[in-house]
Design a protein around this motif. Structure first.
Motif, PDB file in Angstrom:
ATOM      1  N   ASP A  70      80.180 125.105 103.498  1.00  0.00           N
ATOM      2  CA  ASP A  70      80.575 126.358 102.880  1.00  0.00           C
ATOM      3  C   ASP A  70      79.480 127.406 102.966  1.00  0.00           C
ATOM      4  O   ASP A  70      79.767 128.591 102.952  1.00  0.00           O
ATOM      5  CB  ASP A  70      80.946 126.124 101.413  1.00  0.00           C
ATOM      6  N   ILE A  83      80.383 119.369 101.515  1.00  0.00           N
ATOM      7  CA  ILE A  83      81.239 120.538 101.644  1.00  0.00           C
ATOM      8  C   ILE A  83      80.408 121.781 101.425  1.00  0.00           C
ATOM      9  O   ILE A  83      80.537 122.756 102.142  1.00  0.00           O
ATOM     10  CB  ILE A  83      82.402 120.475 100.618  1.00  0.00           C
ATOM     11  N   THR A 120      79.595 127.605  94.939  1.00  0.00           N
ATOM     12  CA  THR A 120      80.331 126.640  95.745  1.00  0.00           C
ATOM     13  C   THR A 120      79.588 125.326  95.894  1.00  0.00           C
ATOM     14  O   THR A 120      80.079 124.380  96.467  1.00  0.00           O
ATOM     15  CB  THR A 120      80.604 127.217  97.140  1.00  0.00           C
ATOM     16  N   THR A 176      87.305 127.556  98.816  1.00  0.00           N
ATOM     17  CA  THR A 176      87.778 126.270  98.283  1.00  0.00           C
ATOM     18  C   THR A 176      89.283 126.249  98.090  1.00  0.00           C
ATOM     19  O   THR A 176      89.872 125.202  97.828  1.00  0.00           O
ATOM     20  CB  THR A 176      87.132 126.002  96.921  1.00  0.00           C
ATOM     21  N   GLN A 177      89.918 127.381  98.197  1.00  0.00           N
ATOM     22  CA  GLN A 177      91.343 127.552  97.940  1.00  0.00           C
ATOM     23  C   GLN A 177      91.711 127.129  96.527  1.00  0.00           C
ATOM     24  O   GLN A 177      92.824 126.713  96.251  1.00  0.00           O
ATOM     25  CB  GLN A 177      92.195 126.777  98.969  1.00  0.00           C
ATOM     26  N   GLU A 178      90.752 127.247  95.647  1.00  0.00           N
ATOM     27  CA  GLU A 178      90.966 126.869  94.254  1.00  0.00           C
ATOM     28  C   GLU A 178      91.619 128.042  93.521  1.00  0.00           C
ATOM     29  O   GLU A 178      91.287 129.192  93.786  1.00  0.00           O
ATOM     30  CB  GLU A 178      89.585 126.548  93.666  1.00  0.00           C
ATOM     31  N   PRO A 185      81.129 121.452  93.674  1.00  0.00           N
ATOM     32  CA  PRO A 185      82.021 120.310  93.908  1.00  0.00           C
ATOM     33  C   PRO A 185      81.362 119.177  94.701  1.00  0.00           C
ATOM     34  O   PRO A 185      81.364 118.035  94.255  1.00  0.00           O
ATOM     35  CB  PRO A 185      83.203 120.902  94.673  1.00  0.00           C
ATOM     36  N   ASP A 234      90.363 131.109  95.671  1.00  0.00           N
ATOM     37  CA  ASP A 234      89.068 131.221  96.328  1.00  0.00           C
ATOM     38  C   ASP A 234      89.241 131.057  97.828  1.00  0.00           C
ATOM     39  O   ASP A 234      89.950 130.169  98.293  1.00  0.00           O
ATOM     40  CB  ASP A 234      88.139 130.121  95.790  1.00  0.00           C
TER      41      ASP A 234
END
Lengths: 529, 369, 274
Positions: free
Chosen positions: A24, A20, A13, A95-97, A16, A92
């Motif tokens: 995280d 963040i 994580t 990250t909601q990826e 990015p 995820d």
């Protein structure tokens, strides 16, 4: 194992953005704490998670609640989006990826038990209390009633002051009072006095049953009986509402018959099937206008009227006019037509029931208080029935057609000699009565399944209403329909639906012996023959 | 004696003769013809004919009240079903401990409901004589109670029709309930013996067919004697001008009541004959549709003739068996269409057509003379 | 069986089965007595404090304009309509308001309707048979057999009403006048003490009218007859005593001459001239 995974997670994580990433790391630790064996530890971890001010808290809690928060074998936290099939699409958790699909065998669910589930629900509710969205706040306050524990009580006591909405405030006070009552505080009884909430009642009856604090028990008992009183009233109101609602359905179904039978003296056994056609018109309209059930329903009102009305006129022209003055034969012929109409629907559409969608503005209910909520669709149908009734009264009393109808009914020969086309009047009257049956069908489609047998279910009831009210009297039909509806609802709770129906039938059979001409008989010499 | 009087009448003799001939013919074709012969009548067919004959008796009962009294009963199916239920109770008790649960006294459905004793109204149902009595009494008492109330308050015409329909509808709802103690929606079935004879053998079926024929003949003669008597003329009088009949001094409501009760009893007997032949009785016999169908049989055959009712019942039911076998969807269309056609174009039914033709012939013969 | 058979032919044998034909006590005055009778339909006062007395053996004509309440009065006497107030007595013993139509009929009150009502599906003969005075309860009716005696009674009346040729025909095919006669014949078969005859000559020819007048006057004396009629000529030809009804009560009473000179009656019939 775990630190290693945490590092891995950090590593993954971190990519990015750094700021963040920092957040995280904390979040990852919070989630990490959830993956423990003991439910007690899990509970603490959940509380930790809730008070972290991370904006994703609600998202995680919800995922945890519905079991979609899972962990891959690599240790990554993911949220399952759809758990059908063998591979599930996941994203995820941090990250909601979108991570594509992962085989379900690669995933482990973070399991919870029932008490955790409750805890999560309250926590979500608390989280929602901060929401900007009023409806979310109201819903969350609703959820907290009966779920308050010590920590929450402290929080609520402070929070109530900040809340601006009165309803949210009331609910929160209620929730708090229930907790306080459970703690034995006497003041709480006053707060709960007259409340119709189920949890409040349970708490009060518990307080009344305990023996350590007799004063509290006494107070609670007093409050309970006051509540009982109010509940009774509300139940009466509810019975009345259901009765009136059922009554308005009966009136709708019977009023068309009151015209054809009462005014024209024609026994139309196919009346039920005309109702059915109205209901099918609604269904067809919704098929024609997919995605717009409301508009379709509104359009069905004139359409249902036209369809049933035209079928009615066709029946009158094709069969009934040849059987004038032979009521029993008319009865048989129209019964034959009813069989054919039923079979027609079975053959052309389907023997199976069809569902008609209830538009959004008609679903839901009007909440009066905790014990009484009125379903909107029934409310609409009541209003609709009254509207139809008023319209019919207007047509028969105030319009040219109504005048001609009354003239032909009273003295056919005289009316004809005055230039009234009696056959045309017959046709229009029958069309009107049939059209109203169609309207009833449109309304009924919102209450029951639409099937070929829909009409049969209502034909006997409709006749009962007309006969009970007094033939040839629209007001009688209204009163009879409403009172039969109410009688039925009053009997139903202690006798069951079927017995209630039987009792009502027996009641009418006996009533007709006493008063063969119904509640509001037509008087005069003419009525005797 | 007035009861035998119809036997000296030509139309009754023809009717009885044809009936007797048909019964003998069916028996011979069933017993004496080898099974592979085209004229052979199978046990299944004999059974079917027996069913038709019990329907015919029911139709005669309906014609008695509709044709001669002008009372259109849309609830005669209820009396038929009650007679059937009484018989069903007897047949249930005959099963004894051969049921699925093997209980010596209770029928299976009661064991299933965890009942431990027969309800009081099942008392006596193991006696055939008692059953035979009840087959007439139960429908008779119901008809008396209903008719007493209705006729006394002069509920007639369409109102009465609707009330009778409500009556059978209410009974149907009641019999669908398990708590009633008549087997709920499944009703009663899996019968074995009647009076010690196995119901599933060809001989019993033939016997039941013949008994149905005899019952029809007896019922027909009773009704004929009734309508030929002065009371029968009072019936017609009250049908056509009720008030006038009262002013002559006749107590119309008593006439209506007694004939209605007789008719209900005949319907009960028909039901009791029907049940052992079809092997089942359930609440669907109370359905308003069935009662109206009976009226159609009478209407098609021609009302107020009695023999017309028999013709109608046989024709419609034969057609029903045929249609539901060949194209089941079309049956309701055909039945519905028949209702319309008969009422609009054939108000006097087939019997009316026959009479018309006969009169036309007579006229033709008169012309040259 | 034999007993039953005899019961069916019971006319003389079993006296107790014969309906009590004349229990009507007329020693103390009139045979029919209406006092202060009122009835209204939907607020319309059809009969308003009507008082009427018919003596035994009298022939009374009742006239009056449309809506005067003539037919309603007959409905009340025969039990078809119940009055709101007042009392109706048959002789001094029978309160008619307590009795049903068949009871009143078997007391001996016969009625002929305004619109001739005969049983159209039955033959002329059967119509008369049903009307014949006898025990009309259920069992005797069921068991009654035709015999020479009954036949003779019916044939006598058939002769009188001139329908002998048509006695096998269904009554439905009769002409209007013939139906009127048949109905009068049925009245005769009933052997009533009191006959209520509503418009007996409507639709009759001059000749038939004459015969009707003859018949009715012939009956008077033995039986009491109340005739409601519009035809003034006919009324004049038979009437001894005339009652004029107006708006539900008696306007005038007396001989035809007295009545037709009564200014009130003239006003009612001729309008505002007086």
């Amino acid at each position: 194992m775990k630190p290693l995974l945490a590092c891995l997670l950090l590593f993954l994580t971190w990519l990015p953005s750094l700021s963040i990433a920092e957040e995280d790391v904390r979040a990852g630790a919070l989630l990490e704490a959830l993956d423990v064996r003991s439910f007690a530890d899990k509970g603490e971890a959940i509380s930790e998670l809730a008070i972290s001010e991370d904006p994703r808290t609600r998202y995680w809690l919800n995922a945890l609640l519905d079991g979609s928060l899972q962990r891959t074998h690599e240790g990554r936290f993911v949220v399952v989006l759809n758990n059908r099939g063998r591979s599930w699409p996941v994203e995820d958790a941090l990250t909601q990826e979108d991570l594509g699909e992962i085989s379900r065998r690669e995933l482990n669910r973070i399991s919870i038990n029932n008490s955790l589930r409750n805890q999560i629900r309250s926590l979500i509710a608390v989280a929602d209390l901060y929401s900007e969205d009023l409806s979310l706040r109201r819903a969350s306050a609703e959820r907290l009633v009966g779920e308050v524990d010590e920590a929450l009580a402290e929080f609520l006591a402070e929070h109530i002051e900040q809340e601006t909405d009165r309803r949210v405030q009331q609910r929160l006070s209620l929730a708090l009072a229930i907790y306080q009552l459970e703690q034995g505080e006497l003041d709480a009884v006053a707060e709960l006095h007259g409340s119709l909430n189920t949890d409040a009642r349970i708490a009060l009856s518990r307080a009344a049953a305990q023996e350590e604090n007799p004063l509290l028990a006494q107070e609670a008992q007093a409050a309970l009986s006051a509540i009982e009183q109010r509940l009774k009233m509300n139940r009466t109101a509810e019975t009345l509402y259901f009765g009136l609602s059922m009554g308005s359905v009966l009136v709708l179904a019977a009023i068309g018959l009151a015209i054809t039978f009462g005014v024209m003296g024609v026994i139309n056994m196919a009346h039920g099937e005309l109702i059915m056609l109205g209901a099918y018109t609604t269904w067809a309209m919704q098929q024609l206008l997919p995605g717009q059930p409301g508009l379709a329903l509104l359009l069905s009102i004139p359409a249902g009227f036209m369809v049933s009305g035209l079928v009615g006129i066709a029946m009158e022209r094709g069969v009934i006019q040849f059987l004038k003055g032979r009521p029993l034969e008319t009865l048989l012929a129209t019964f034959g037509i009813s069989l054919m109409l039923q079979q027609l629907v079975r053959t052309v559409i389907s023997p199976q029931n069809r569902t008609v969608v209830t538009p959004e503005w008609m679903s839901g209910s009007l909440v009066v208080n905790d014990a009484l909520s009125l379903t909107l669709n029934r409310l609409y149908i009541m209003a609709f029935a009254l509207l139809v009734f008023m319209a019919l009264i207007y047509i028969l009393r105030r319009t040219r057609l109504g005048l001609e109808v009354r003239a032909v009914t009273q003295n056919r020969a005289m009316a004809r000699s005055m230039g009234i086309k009696a056959t045309r009047v017959d046709m229009m009257t029958f069309g009107l009565g049939s059209g109203v049956a169609g309207l009833a069908g449109v309304a009924l489609s919102q209450l029951t399944n639409v099937g070929p047998n829909l009409g049969q279910a209502y034909i006997i009831d409709s006749f009962m209403v007309v006969v009970f009210g007094g033939v040839g009297n629209l007001w009688g039909t209204l009163v009879a329909g409403m009172s039969l509806g109410i009688i039925n609802q009053v009997i139903e709770p202690w006798a069951g639906a079927v017995v209630a129906k039987i009792l009502v039938l027996v009641f009418i059979i006996l009533f007709i012996q006493k008063r063969p001409r119904g509640l509001f008989p037509q008087k005069g010499r003419a009525a005797g023959d | 004696m007035w009861l035998t009087q119809p036997l000296y009448e030509r139309s009754t003799r023809i009717f009885l003769g044809v009936l007797l001939l048909a019964m003998i013919l069916v028996t011979l074709l069933h017993l004496a013809v080898p099974a592979d012969h085209p004229l052979y009548v199978s046990a299944y067919t004999v059974n079917l004919f027996g069913k038709y004959l019990s329907y015919a008796l029911l139709a005669v009962a309906v014609d008695l009240v509709w044709g001669y009294l002008g009372i259109l009963s849309l609830g005669h199916g209820a009396f038929f079903a009650l007679g059937g239920y009484v018989m069903g109770m007897y047949l249930m008790r005959q099963i004894g401990d051969r049921g699925v649960y093997g209980h010596p006294e209770l029928p299976d459905f009661m064991v299933f409901l965890n009942w431990d004793a027969l309800p009081w109204y099942w008392l006596g149902s193991d006696s055939f004589l008692f059953t035979a009595l009840m087959v007439m009494l139960v429908p008779g008492v119901l008809a008396f109670a209903f008719g007493y109330l209705a006729f006394r308050s002069r509920v007639t015409g369409v109102y009465l029709s609707i009330m009778t329909q409500a009556l059978t509808f209410a009974l149907m709802l009641a019999f669908y309930r398990n708590e009633m103690g008549f087997g709920g929606s499944d009703g009663m079935t899996n019968f074995r013996d009647i009076l010690g004879f196995d119901l599933r053998t060809d001989e019993t079926r033939l016997a039941l067919f013949l008994i149905s024929g005899v019952a029809l003949a007896v019922g027909y003669v009773i009704c004929r004697a009734l309508v030929n008597s002065k009371l029968g003329r009072v019936c017609i009088a009250s049908r056509d001008a009720e008030a006038r009949t009262r002013f002559l001094g006749y107590r119309v409501e008593r006439v209506q009541l007694s004939v209605f009760v007789v008719s209900a009893m005949l319907a009960g007997v028909a039901g009791a004959l029907y049940v052992p032949q079809v092997g089942i009785i359930n609440p669907s016999e109370f359905a308003p549709l069935f009662s109206i169908e009976i009226v159609l049989w009478v209407a098609l055959g021609g009302r107020a003739t009695l023999y017309g009712a028999v013709i109608g019942a046989l024709l419609v039911n034969y057609a029903k068996t045929y249609f539901t076998g060949v194209m089941p969807d079309a049956w309701l269309f055909a039945l519905g269409g028949l209702f319309v056609l008969v009422t609009v174009f054939l108000p006097k039914g087939i019997a009316g057509l026959l009479k018309q033709r006969k009169q036309a012939k007579e006229k033709e013969e008169e012309v040259p003379a | 069986m034999k007993l039953l058979k005899e019961m069916a032919n019971r006319d003389r044998v079993f006296e107790f089965l014969v309906p009590q034909q004349s229990p009507v006590d007329v020693r103390h005055g009139p045979i029919l007595y209406l006092e202060d009778v009122s009835v209204s339909f939907d607020g319309f006062q059809a009969i308003n404090k009507l008082n009427l007395t018919i003596d035994d053996g009298e022939l009374r004509c009742i006239i009056g304009p449309n809506g005067a309440g003539k037919t309603t009065m007959m409905d009340i006497i025969t039990g078809k309509t119940r009055p709101d107030a007042g009392s109706v007595w048959f002789g001094s013993r029978h309160n008619l308001l307590e009795k049903s139509e068949p009871e009143i009929a078997s007391l001996g009150i016969g009625r002929k309707f305004q619109k001739p009502t005969v049983f159209e599906a039955l033959t002329v003969f059967q119509n008369l048979e049903l009307a014949r005075a006898t025990n009309k309860s259920l069992l005797p009716t069921l068991l009654e057999q035709m015999n020479g005696d009954i036949r003779a009674q019916i044939e006598e009346v058939l002769e009188l009403i001139g329908l002998k040729e048509l006695h096998r025909q269904e009554a439905g095919i009769l002409s209007h006048g013939q139906k009127q006669w048949l109905e009068i014949g049925m009245l005769l078969m009933q052997r009533p003490r009191l006959l209520l005859v509503d418009e007996p000559v409507a639709g009759m020819t001059e000749q038939e009218m004459e015969r009707t007048a003859e018949l009715l006057t012939g009956l008077a004396g033995k039986q009491s007859v109340v005739v409601v009629e519009h035809d003034m000529g006919f009324v004049r030809s038979i009437a001894r005593q005339v009652t004029v009804l107006h708006q539900g009560s008696v306007l005038a009473e007396g001989s035809m001459d007295e009545v037709s000179n009564n200014p009130k009656v003239i006003e009612v019939y001729l309008g505002e001239e007086a």
